[in-house]
Design an enzyme around this catalytic site. Structure first.
Site, PDB file in Angstrom:
ATOM      1  N   ASP A  43      34.020  35.624  34.420  1.00 28.43           N
ATOM      2  CA  ASP A  43      33.268  36.606  33.625  1.00 28.43           C
ATOM      3  C   ASP A  43      33.805  38.013  33.858  1.00 28.43           C
ATOM      4  O   ASP A  43      33.677  38.558  34.947  1.00 28.43           O
ATOM      5  CB  ASP A  43      31.788  36.552  34.043  1.00 28.43           C
ATOM      6  CG  ASP A  43      30.938  37.554  33.278  1.00 28.43           C
ATOM      7  OD1 ASP A  43      30.630  37.291  32.104  1.00 28.43           O
ATOM      8  OD2 ASP A  43      30.589  38.613  33.854  1.00 28.43           O
ATOM      9  N   TYR A  48      34.794  46.611  32.725  1.00 31.07           N
ATOM     10  CA  TYR A  48      35.148  46.403  34.137  1.00 31.07           C
ATOM     11  C   TYR A  48      36.574  46.894  34.411  1.00 31.07           C
ATOM     12  O   TYR A  48      37.004  46.938  35.559  1.00 31.07           O
ATOM     13  CB  TYR A  48      35.031  44.927  34.544  1.00 31.07           C
ATOM     14  CG  TYR A  48      33.656  44.313  34.403  1.00 31.07           C
ATOM     15  CD1 TYR A  48      32.533  45.103  34.132  1.00 31.07           C
ATOM     16  CD2 TYR A  48      33.463  42.945  34.547  1.00 31.07           C
ATOM     17  CE1 TYR A  48      31.272  44.529  33.994  1.00 31.07           C
ATOM     18  CE2 TYR A  48      32.193  42.375  34.412  1.00 31.07           C
ATOM     19  CZ  TYR A  48      31.115  43.178  34.128  1.00 31.07           C
ATOM     20  OH  TYR A  48      29.866  42.613  33.988  1.00 31.07           O
ATOM     21  N   LYS A  76      33.148  41.027  27.472  1.00 35.79           N
ATOM     22  CA  LYS A  76      32.005  41.668  26.809  1.00 35.79           C
ATOM     23  C   LYS A  76      32.488  42.928  26.098  1.00 35.79           C
ATOM     24  O   LYS A  76      33.308  43.672  26.651  1.00 35.79           O
ATOM     25  CB  LYS A  76      30.933  42.052  27.839  1.00 35.79           C
ATOM     26  CG  LYS A  76      30.595  40.950  28.810  1.00 35.79           C
ATOM     27  CD  LYS A  76      29.501  41.325  29.776  1.00 35.79           C
ATOM     28  CE  LYS A  76      29.426  40.331  30.921  1.00 35.79           C
ATOM     29  NZ  LYS A  76      30.405  40.535  31.989  1.00 35.79           N
ATOM     30  N   HIS A 110      27.635  43.669  25.323  1.00 38.53           N
ATOM     31  CA  HIS A 110      27.321  43.992  26.722  1.00 38.53           C
ATOM     32  C   HIS A 110      25.957  44.678  26.885  1.00 38.53           C
ATOM     33  O   HIS A 110      25.245  44.442  27.853  1.00 38.53           O
ATOM     34  CB  HIS A 110      28.431  44.894  27.282  1.00 38.53           C
ATOM     35  CG  HIS A 110      28.543  44.874  28.771  1.00 38.53           C
ATOM     36  ND1 HIS A 110      29.739  45.065  29.415  1.00 38.53           N
ATOM     37  CD2 HIS A 110      27.630  44.695  29.756  1.00 38.53           C
ATOM     38  CE1 HIS A 110      29.537  45.003  30.729  1.00 38.53           C
ATOM     39  NE2 HIS A 110      28.265  44.782  30.956  1.00 38.53           N
ATOM     40  N   ILE A 229      26.996  33.705  38.165  1.00 34.71           N
ATOM     41  CA  ILE A 229      28.386  34.154  38.331  1.00 34.71           C
ATOM     42  C   ILE A 229      28.484  35.074  39.552  1.00 34.71           C
ATOM     43  O   ILE A 229      28.727  36.270  39.417  1.00 34.71           O
ATOM     44  CB  ILE A 229      28.902  34.927  37.091  1.00 34.71           C
ATOM     45  CG1 ILE A 229      27.735  35.611  36.357  1.00 34.71           C
ATOM     46  CG2 ILE A 229      29.788  34.105  36.196  1.00 34.71           C
ATOM     47  CD1 ILE A 229      28.120  36.709  35.430  1.00 34.71           C
ATOM     48  N   LYS A 231      29.767  37.249  42.510  1.00 32.34           N
ATOM     49  CA  LYS A 231      31.038  37.966  42.730  1.00 32.34           C
ATOM     50  C   LYS A 231      31.307  38.060  44.229  1.00 32.34           C
ATOM     51  O   LYS A 231      30.413  38.364  45.016  1.00 32.34           O
ATOM     52  CB  LYS A 231      30.938  39.367  42.121  1.00 32.34           C
ATOM     53  CG  LYS A 231      32.046  40.335  42.520  1.00 32.34           C
ATOM     54  CD  LYS A 231      31.654  41.249  43.672  1.00 32.34           C
ATOM     55  CE  LYS A 231      32.805  42.114  44.152  1.00 32.34           C
ATOM     56  NZ  LYS A 231      32.454  42.833  45.412  1.00 32.34           N
ATOM     57  N   SER A 232      32.564  37.813  44.613  1.00 32.41           N
ATOM     58  CA  SER A 232      32.977  38.112  45.986  1.00 32.41           C
ATOM     59  C   SER A 232      34.471  38.350  46.005  1.00 32.41           C
ATOM     60  O   SER A 232      35.217  37.722  45.252  1.00 32.41           O
ATOM     61  CB  SER A 232      32.630  36.964  46.928  1.00 32.41           C
ATOM     62  OG  SER A 232      33.041  37.313  48.221  1.00 32.41           O
ATOM     63  N   VAL A 233      34.903  39.251  46.876  1.00 29.73           N
ATOM     64  CA  VAL A 233      36.343  39.454  47.049  1.00 29.73           C
ATOM     65  C   VAL A 233      36.838  38.619  48.234  1.00 29.73           C
ATOM     66  O   VAL A 233      38.025  38.646  48.559  1.00 29.73           O
ATOM     67  CB  VAL A 233      36.686  40.952  47.284  1.00 29.73           C
ATOM     68  CG1 VAL A 233      36.366  41.770  46.048  1.00 29.73           C
ATOM     69  CG2 VAL A 233      35.956  41.510  48.515  1.00 29.73           C
ATOM     70  N   ASN A 241      29.724  30.127  48.021  1.00 31.59           N
ATOM     71  CA  ASN A 241      28.944  30.253  46.784  1.00 31.59           C
ATOM     72  C   ASN A 241      29.172  29.082  45.820  1.00 31.59           C
ATOM     73  O   ASN A 241      28.347  28.817  44.948  1.00 31.59           O
ATOM     74  CB  ASN A 241      29.280  31.575  46.080  1.00 31.59           C
ATOM     75  CG  ASN A 241      28.919  32.788  46.934  1.00 31.59           C
ATOM     76  OD1 ASN A 241      28.152  32.680  47.884  1.00 31.59           O
ATOM     77  ND2 ASN A 241      29.499  33.953  46.614  1.00 31.59           N
TER      78      ASN A 241
HETATM   79  N1  NAP Z   1      26.092  42.028  31.993  1.00 27.18           N
HETATM   80  C1  NAP Z   1      25.896  42.997  32.854  1.00 27.18           C
HETATM   81  O1  NAP Z   1      25.400  44.077  32.510  1.00 27.18           O
HETATM   82  C2  NAP Z   1      26.300  42.777  34.276  1.00 27.18           C
HETATM   83  C3  NAP Z   1      25.908  43.716  35.258  1.00 27.18           C
HETATM   84  C4  NAP Z   1      26.297  43.459  36.584  1.00 27.18           C
HETATM   85  C5  NAP Z   1      27.027  42.318  36.881  1.00 27.18           C
HETATM   86  N2  NAP Z   1      27.413  41.445  35.904  1.00 27.18           N
HETATM   87  C6  NAP Z   1      28.199  40.216  36.191  1.00 27.18           C
HETATM   88  O2  NAP Z   1      27.546  39.478  37.232  1.00 27.18           O
HETATM   89  C7  NAP Z   1      28.456  39.287  38.313  1.00 27.18           C
HETATM   90  C8  NAP Z   1      27.702  39.219  39.620  1.00 27.18           C
HETATM   91  O3  NAP Z   1      26.895  40.350  39.806  1.00 27.18           O
HETATM   92  P1  NAP Z   1      27.237  41.532  40.811  1.00 27.18           P
HETATM   93  O4  NAP Z   1      28.681  41.493  41.117  1.00 27.18           O
HETATM   94  O5  NAP Z   1      26.708  42.765  40.248  1.00 27.18           O
HETATM   95  O6  NAP Z   1      26.395  41.212  42.110  1.00 27.18           O
HETATM   96  P2  NAP Z   1      26.048  39.980  43.060  1.00 27.18           P
HETATM   97  O7  NAP Z   1      26.827  38.774  42.700  1.00 27.18           O
HETATM   98  O8  NAP Z   1      24.569  39.926  43.145  1.00 27.18           O
HETATM   99  O9  NAP Z   1      26.490  40.539  44.472  1.00 27.18           O
HETATM  100  C9  NAP Z   1      27.801  40.757  44.857  1.00 27.18           C
HETATM  101  C10 NAP Z   1      27.742  41.285  46.291  1.00 27.18           C
HETATM  102  O10 NAP Z   1      27.344  40.241  47.181  1.00 27.18           O
HETATM  103  C11 NAP Z   1      28.322  40.060  48.194  1.00 27.18           C
HETATM  104  N3  NAP Z   1      28.425  38.610  48.438  1.00 27.18           N
HETATM  105  C12 NAP Z   1      28.895  37.687  47.598  1.00 27.18           C
HETATM  106  N4  NAP Z   1      28.764  36.451  48.138  1.00 27.18           N
HETATM  107  C13 NAP Z   1      28.201  36.621  49.345  1.00 27.18           C
HETATM  108  C14 NAP Z   1      27.821  35.720  50.363  1.00 27.18           C
HETATM  109  N5  NAP Z   1      27.985  34.407  50.231  1.00 27.18           N
HETATM  110  N6  NAP Z   1      27.271  36.244  51.507  1.00 27.18           N
HETATM  111  C15 NAP Z   1      27.096  37.564  51.638  1.00 27.18           C
HETATM  112  N7  NAP Z   1      27.442  38.485  50.703  1.00 27.18           N
HETATM  113  C16 NAP Z   1      27.990  38.003  49.553  1.00 27.18           C
HETATM  114  C17 NAP Z   1      29.598  40.647  47.644  1.00 27.18           C
HETATM  115  O11 NAP Z   1      30.384  41.181  48.665  1.00 27.18           O
HETATM  116  P3  NAP Z   1      31.969  40.801  48.827  1.00 27.18           P
HETATM  117  O12 NAP Z   1      32.605  40.966  47.496  1.00 27.18           O
HETATM  118  O13 NAP Z   1      32.427  41.762  49.856  1.00 27.18           O
HETATM  119  O14 NAP Z   1      31.962  39.358  49.310  1.00 27.18           O
HETATM  120  C18 NAP Z   1      29.053  41.788  46.758  1.00 27.18           C
HETATM  121  O15 NAP Z   1      28.796  42.923  47.547  1.00 27.18           O
HETATM  122  C19 NAP Z   1      29.409  40.484  38.166  1.00 27.18           C
HETATM  123  O16 NAP Z   1      30.587  40.337  38.907  1.00 27.18           O
HETATM  124  C20 NAP Z   1      29.604  40.524  36.672  1.00 27.18           C
HETATM  125  O17 NAP Z   1      30.525  39.527  36.261  1.00 27.18           O
HETATM  126  C21 NAP Z   1      27.038  41.673  34.609  1.00 27.18           C
END
Ligand code: NAP
Length: 288
Positions: A43, A48, A76, A110, A229, A231-233, A241
């Site tokens: 995604d 982005y 998006k 989006h 979806i 996210k992690s680096v 996950n």
């Molecule tokens: N449509 C929209 O408006 C919208 C808005 C926001 C996001 N999104 C989509 O949704 C995806 C996910 O949301 P998000 O990236 O905002 O937030 P998220 O998935 O809730 O959180 C990502 C955070 O969690 C950490 N993390 C990931 N796996 C982990 C684990 N197993 N243990 C501990 N920490 C962990 C990551 O750190 P590290 O990377 O350091 O592991 C990062 O800081 C985005 O990447 C994007 O594709 C869409």
């Protein structure tokens, strides 16, 4: 992997990989890592600013033997590319070019701002032509969903929304269910807010199943029929996950997690005019 059959008949992985806030110079490696872990749904978004790098990773995967049909690629369209049908179309063509693809599995609007209806018409046309396999929306609240469905007759396949244990959106989910629109969670981990990874309730549930907080949250969403979806680096976390299909949360544990709901956004209230103004203008200069 579990799949969701969308209202247009297409099949989509319940679990994918999100690339928001991954620096462009890290994106190719992260997406390649995610695909090697087993993720097939990726995604991204125009906003982005990493579509090219995502595309480079997809190319590596395809050259390495992953079939294009196995991948489910979403991008998006951003607000400022939705001024007119011409601009929307051009920007979709640009996204395809950046991603190096001749079709997208999913394109989302989006944000619920600017010329939604003109853009939706373009998207429907491209869907009929096979350039977009599925079309959907993001951040559309119940009234916007009803408006789009009732007035265009073209029901989105999916709606991507903020959804996590602190903002569970059950009422909105019921509206989406009534239209047959799939629910896709963004920020499943609330981006770490509210100290989610140390939450006692989630930790104690995780301990029972030998799973982490992250795995409990993803499993809870998937059991609610909500796509995810994360996210992690970090490749270890990508594996963690991904590993959520070998256990089932009990009804009692599902109910216990529902007590964490505060029914409040931790990010944006799209109905707030100041927030809307900010979102509409934040990247305006980058989309001239
Ligand atoms: N449509 C929209 O408006 C919208 C808005 C926001 C996001 N999104 C989509 O949704 C995806 C996910 O949301 P998000 O990236 O905002 O937030 P998220 O998935 O809730 O959180 C990502 C955070 O969690 C950490 N993390 C990931 N796996 C982990 C684990 N197993 N243990 C501990 N920490 C962990 C990551 O750190 P590290 O990377 O350091 O592991 C990062 O800081 C985005 O990447 C994007 O594709 C869409």
């Amino acid at each position: 992997m579990q799949y969701k059959i969308l209202n247009d008949g297409n099949k989509m992985p319940m679990l994918g990989f999100g690339v928001f806030q991954i620096e462009p110079n890290l994106t190719q490696k992260c997406v390649e890592d995610a695909i090697s872990v087993g993720y097939r749904s990726i995604d991204t978004a125009q906003a982005y600013f990493n579509e090219e790098q995502t595309g480079a990773a997809l190319r590596t995967a395809i050259e390495g033997g992953v079939k294009r049909e196995e991948l489910f690629v979403t991008t998006k369209i951003w607000i400022n590319n939705m001024d007119s049908e011409t601009k929307a179309l051009k920007s979709i063509e640009t996204s395809l070019k950046k991603l190096g693809l001749d079709y997208l599995d999913m394109l989302l609007i989006h944000q619920p701002y600017n010329d939604i209806y003109g853009t939706w018409r373009v998207m429907k046309r491209l869907k009929d032509e096979g350039v977009l396999k599925s079309i959907g929306v993001s951040n559309f609240y119940a009234d916007r969903v009803a408006d789009l469905c009732e007035n265009t007759g073209v029901v989105p396949a999916i709606n991507q929304l903020e959804c996590h244990p602190f903002y569970q959106r059950e009422a909105l989910k019921k509206v989406l269910d009534s239209y047959g629109v799939a629910f896709w969670s963004w920020a499943s981990f609330a981006e770490g807010k509210n100290d989610i990874f140390k939450n006692q309730i989630l930790q104690s549930i995780g301990d029972k199943y030998g799973k982490s907080v992250a795995q409990v949250v993803l499993r809870w969403l998937i059991q609610r029929d909500i796509l995810v979806i994360p996210k992690s680096v970090n490749v270890e976390r990508m594996r963690e996950n991904f590993d959520v299909f070998d256990f089932t949360l009990s009804d009692d544990d599902m109910k216990l997690i529902s007590t964490l709901d505060t029914d409040k956004t931790l990010f944006f209230d799209h109905t707030d005019s100041e927030r809307a103004k900010w979102i509409i203008n934040v990247w305006k200069d980058k989309f001239k």
